[in-house]
Design an enzyme around this catalytic site. Sequence first.
Site, PDB file in Angstrom:
ATOM      1  CB  CYS A   6      -0.991   0.078   1.144  1.00 23.35           C
ATOM      2  SG  CYS A   6      -2.446  -1.091   0.944  1.00 23.35           S
ATOM      3  CG  ASN A  86       4.438 -17.522  -3.374  1.00 21.06           C
ATOM      4  OD1 ASN A  86       4.466 -18.359  -4.002  1.00 21.06           O
ATOM      5  ND2 ASN A  86       5.486 -16.663  -3.355  1.00 21.06           N
ATOM      6  N   GLY A  92       4.006 -19.594   1.117  1.00 20.54           N
ATOM      7  CA  GLY A  92       5.067 -18.750   1.017  1.00 20.54           C
ATOM      8  C   GLY A  92       4.941 -17.287   0.801  1.00 20.54           C
ATOM      9  CB  THR A  94       7.110 -12.836   2.575  1.00 17.80           C
ATOM     10  OG1 THR A  94       7.302 -12.168   1.400  1.00 17.80           O
ATOM     11  CG2 THR A  94       7.798 -14.357   2.732  1.00 17.80           C
ATOM     12  CG  HIS A  99       2.395 -10.208  -4.273  1.00 20.31           C
ATOM     13  ND1 HIS A  99       2.215 -10.077  -2.918  1.00 20.31           N
ATOM     14  CD2 HIS A  99       3.558 -11.173  -4.264  1.00 20.31           C
ATOM     15  CE1 HIS A  99       2.536 -11.079  -2.161  1.00 20.31           C
ATOM     16  NE2 HIS A  99       3.670 -11.601  -2.991  1.00 20.31           N
TER      17      HIS A  99
HETATM   18  P1  AMP Z   1       5.767 -13.271  -1.605  1.00 22.12           P
HETATM   19  O1  AMP Z   1       6.862 -14.138  -0.959  1.00 22.12           O
HETATM   20  O2  AMP Z   1       5.090 -14.111  -2.590  1.00 22.12           O
HETATM   21  O3  AMP Z   1       4.792 -12.667  -0.575  1.00 22.12           O
HETATM   22  O4  AMP Z   1       6.515 -12.122  -2.448  1.00 22.12           O
HETATM   23  C1  AMP Z   1       6.818 -11.034  -1.969  1.00 22.12           C
HETATM   24  C2  AMP Z   1       7.805 -10.302  -2.710  1.00 22.12           C
HETATM   25  O5  AMP Z   1       7.834  -8.864  -2.241  1.00 22.12           O
HETATM   26  C3  AMP Z   1       9.363 -10.875  -2.466  1.00 22.12           C
HETATM   27  O6  AMP Z   1       9.681 -11.313  -3.647  1.00 22.12           O
HETATM   28  C4  AMP Z   1      10.025  -9.799  -2.067  1.00 22.12           C
HETATM   29  O7  AMP Z   1      11.375  -9.699  -2.609  1.00 22.12           O
HETATM   30  C5  AMP Z   1       9.218  -8.397  -2.444  1.00 22.12           C
HETATM   31  N1  AMP Z   1       9.333  -7.274  -1.813  1.00 22.12           N
HETATM   32  C6  AMP Z   1       9.087  -6.846  -0.587  1.00 22.12           C
HETATM   33  N2  AMP Z   1       9.575  -5.742  -0.227  1.00 22.12           N
HETATM   34  C7  AMP Z   1       9.545  -5.091  -1.395  1.00 22.12           C
HETATM   35  C8  AMP Z   1       9.830  -3.806  -1.914  1.00 22.12           C
HETATM   36  N3  AMP Z   1       9.810  -2.767  -0.879  1.00 22.12           N
HETATM   37  N4  AMP Z   1       9.891  -3.359  -3.131  1.00 22.12           N
HETATM   38  C9  AMP Z   1       9.718  -4.564  -3.957  1.00 22.12           C
HETATM   39  N5  AMP Z   1       9.744  -5.657  -3.787  1.00 22.12           N
HETATM   40  C10 AMP Z   1       9.532  -5.992  -2.525  1.00 22.12           C
HETATM   41 ZN    ZN Z   2      -1.728  -3.331   1.192  1.00 24.17          ZN
END
Ligand code: AMP
Ligand code: ZN
Length: 113
Positions: A6, A86, A92, A94, A99
């Site tokens: 966000c 994910n 998985g 995070t 997304h």
């Molecule tokens: P997921 O593990 O599917 O939730 O993917 C989260 C993704 O967000 C991971 O691949 C992270 O490297 C990426 N991520 C986390 N913080 C940022 C950020 N500030 N800008 C761009 N990507 C991010």
């Molecule tokens: Zn959000």
Amino acid sequence: MDCIFCKIVNKEIPSEIVYEDDKIVAFKDISPAAPTHILFIPKKHVDSVNFLNDEHIDLVGEIFLRIKEVAKELKIADEGYRIVNNCGDLGGQTVNHLHFHLIGGRQMQWPPG
Ligand code: AMP
Ligand code: ZN
């Protein structure tokens, strides 16, 4: 709500945006898993696929069309790529803002880890 994606939507933290319209933003993953790694998100917060409902049908369809178009622009469409979502802890996930990962530029393996 303290949601990092966000904050990216609201330009409160920097990101490398590759596509944006009134409903969707796509930006480079900060920790790329491949030469091309873009995240596509709805601007309106949704926690995960588990929280999708009938009102999101067009939105999810549009996200997939934008993924297709960006893949073509980045010239990875013909060679192929992977779209990943994910969902939840065991999936998985995070970042708890829905997304879809567009990952390409190298040979993918199956099954994923
Ligand atoms: P997921 O593990 O599917 O939730 O993917 C989260 C993704 O967000 C991971 O691949 C992270 O490297 C990426 N991520 C986390 N913080 C940022 C950020 N500030 N800008 C761009 N990507 C991010
Ligand atoms: Zn959000």
